[in-house]
Design a protein around this motif. Sequence first.
Motif, short mmCIF file in Angstrom:
data_model
loop_
_atom_site.label_atom_id
_atom_site.label_comp_id
_atom_site.label_asym_id
_atom_site.label_seq_id
_atom_site.Cartn_x
_atom_site.Cartn_y
_atom_site.Cartn_z
N VAL A 92 -1.00 -7.77 -15.28
CA VAL A 92 -2.11 -8.41 -14.92
C VAL A 92 -2.60 -8.94 -15.73
O VAL A 92 -3.07 -7.79 -16.26
CB VAL A 92 -2.03 -7.49 -13.19
N ASN A 93 -2.75 -10.11 -15.68
CA ASN A 93 -4.07 -10.42 -17.05
C ASN A 93 -5.78 -11.22 -16.21
O ASN A 93 -6.42 -11.25 -16.99
CB ASN A 93 -3.61 -11.68 -17.53
N ASN A 94 -5.30 -11.71 -14.15
CA ASN A 94 -6.50 -11.88 -14.32
C ASN A 94 -6.55 -11.98 -12.31
O ASN A 94 -4.81 -11.88 -11.83
CB ASN A 94 -6.63 -13.29 -14.39
N VAL A 95 -6.95 -12.38 -11.58
CA VAL A 95 -7.32 -11.79 -10.28
C VAL A 95 -6.35 -12.76 -9.78
O VAL A 95 -5.68 -12.59 -8.75
CB VAL A 95 -8.52 -11.87 -9.91
N ALA A 96 -5.94 -14.61 -9.77
CA ALA A 96 -4.88 -14.82 -9.59
C ALA A 96 -3.82 -14.09 -9.57
O ALA A 96 -3.24 -14.64 -8.56
CB ALA A 96 -4.64 -15.96 -10.54
N GLU A 97 -3.02 -13.76 -11.35
CA GLU A 97 -1.89 -12.70 -11.17
C GLU A 97 -1.54 -12.05 -10.20
O GLU A 97 -0.34 -11.73 -9.68
CB GLU A 97 -1.71 -12.89 -12.30
N LEU A 98 -2.99 -11.19 -10.14
CA LEU A 98 -2.78 -9.94 -8.97
C LEU A 98 -2.78 -10.61 -7.36
O LEU A 98 -2.02 -9.71 -6.55
CB LEU A 98 -4.51 -8.82 -9.16
N GLU A 99 -3.31 -11.46 -7.52
CA GLU A 99 -2.80 -12.22 -5.75
C GLU A 99 -1.34 -12.19 -5.24
O GLU A 99 -0.91 -12.13 -4.51
CB GLU A 99 -3.07 -13.52 -5.47
N LEU A 100 -0.46 -12.53 -6.53
CA LEU A 100 0.95 -12.77 -6.62
C LEU A 100 1.59 -11.96 -5.68
O LEU A 100 2.55 -11.44 -5.51
CB LEU A 100 2.07 -12.73 -7.73
N LEU A 101 0.74 -10.41 -6.30
CA LEU A 101 1.72 -8.87 -5.44
C LEU A 101 1.44 -8.89 -3.84
O LEU A 101 1.52 -7.67 -3.67
CB LEU A 101 1.21 -7.91 -5.88
N LEU A 102 0.67 -10.20 -3.39
CA LEU A 102 -0.07 -9.69 -2.23
C LEU A 102 1.05 -9.01 -0.63
O LEU A 102 0.78 -8.03 -0.15
CB LEU A 102 -1.40 -10.90 -1.35
N MET A 103 2.00 -9.78 -0.78
CA MET A 103 3.42 -9.36 0.46
C MET A 103 3.86 -8.52 -0.80
O MET A 103 4.84 -8.39 -0.06
CB MET A 103 3.42 -10.20 0.18
N HIS A 104 4.16 -8.04 -1.95
CA HIS A 104 4.68 -6.93 -2.47
C HIS A 104 4.27 -5.95 -3.14
O HIS A 104 4.79 -5.26 -3.95
CB HIS A 104 5.46 -8.00 -3.83
N ASN A 105 2.99 -5.67 -1.95
CA ASN A 105 2.15 -4.13 -2.88
C ASN A 105 3.03 -3.00 -2.56
O ASN A 105 2.20 -1.48 -2.70
CB ASN A 105 0.63 -4.82 -2.67
N LYS A 106 4.15 -2.61 -1.09
CA LYS A 106 4.90 -1.70 -1.14
C LYS A 106 6.41 -1.56 -2.37
O LYS A 106 6.57 -0.75 -2.17
CB LYS A 106 5.55 -1.79 0.54
N LYS A 107 6.36 -2.54 -2.58
CA LYS A 107 7.47 -2.16 -3.69
C LYS A 107 6.53 -1.92 -5.94
O LYS A 107 7.29 -1.31 -6.51
CB LYS A 107 8.50 -3.53 -4.56
N TYR A 108 5.58 -3.34 -6.16
CA TYR A 108 5.37 -3.40 -7.24
C TYR A 108 3.77 -2.63 -7.16
O TYR A 108 3.00 -2.97 -6.70
CB TYR A 108 5.04 -4.55 -7.45
N ALA A 109 3.45 -2.12 -8.57
CA ALA A 109 2.13 -1.78 -8.78
C ALA A 109 1.24 -2.48 -10.30
O ALA A 109 2.55 -2.68 -10.68
CB ALA A 109 2.56 -0.09 -9.31
N CYS A 110 0.92 -3.02 -9.98
CA CYS A 110 0.06 -4.05 -10.90
C CYS A 110 -0.61 -2.86 -12.11
O CYS A 110 -0.82 -1.74 -12.48
CB CYS A 110 -1.07 -4.42 -10.93
#
Length: 148
Positions: A92-110
Amino acid sequence: DMWKQAVFRMVGSRSKLRPASRPKIVKKKSNKFVRFEADMWKRMNPAWRKPHGMDGRFRRHFKGTPKHVKIGYGSNKKTRFLMPDGFVKFVVNNVAELELLLMHNKKYACEIAHNVSARKRKVIVERADQLSIKVTNPDARLRSEEAE
């Protein structure tokens, strides 16, 4: 502060976030494939290179030579990019890219990219806490900030 770090090492991850599933990671070969005879010269990069020599005993698979890279040594597709804690890393480079993980927080770690400033890192870590996304490197660059 040093005591906290020591306790952290003993207890393990501070994060209470867990992946949805955590399959057992099986490696078919634990040691790395190294380039043939790379141990003989310091100037030779040990990264794997396919042998092309005309008379090379390694290319011809003679008895007593190391194993070659083959497709059969590949990892299971379900566990290929998993970290030991069961998450898949997402840079992740910024907060906007972090928002992509909103629904996938059980599979992906940033993981915050190496070139992100300390100020932006703080914002990303706070937002990740709100979205309950695991951050693999939340403490990076914080020590230098505290020193100043």
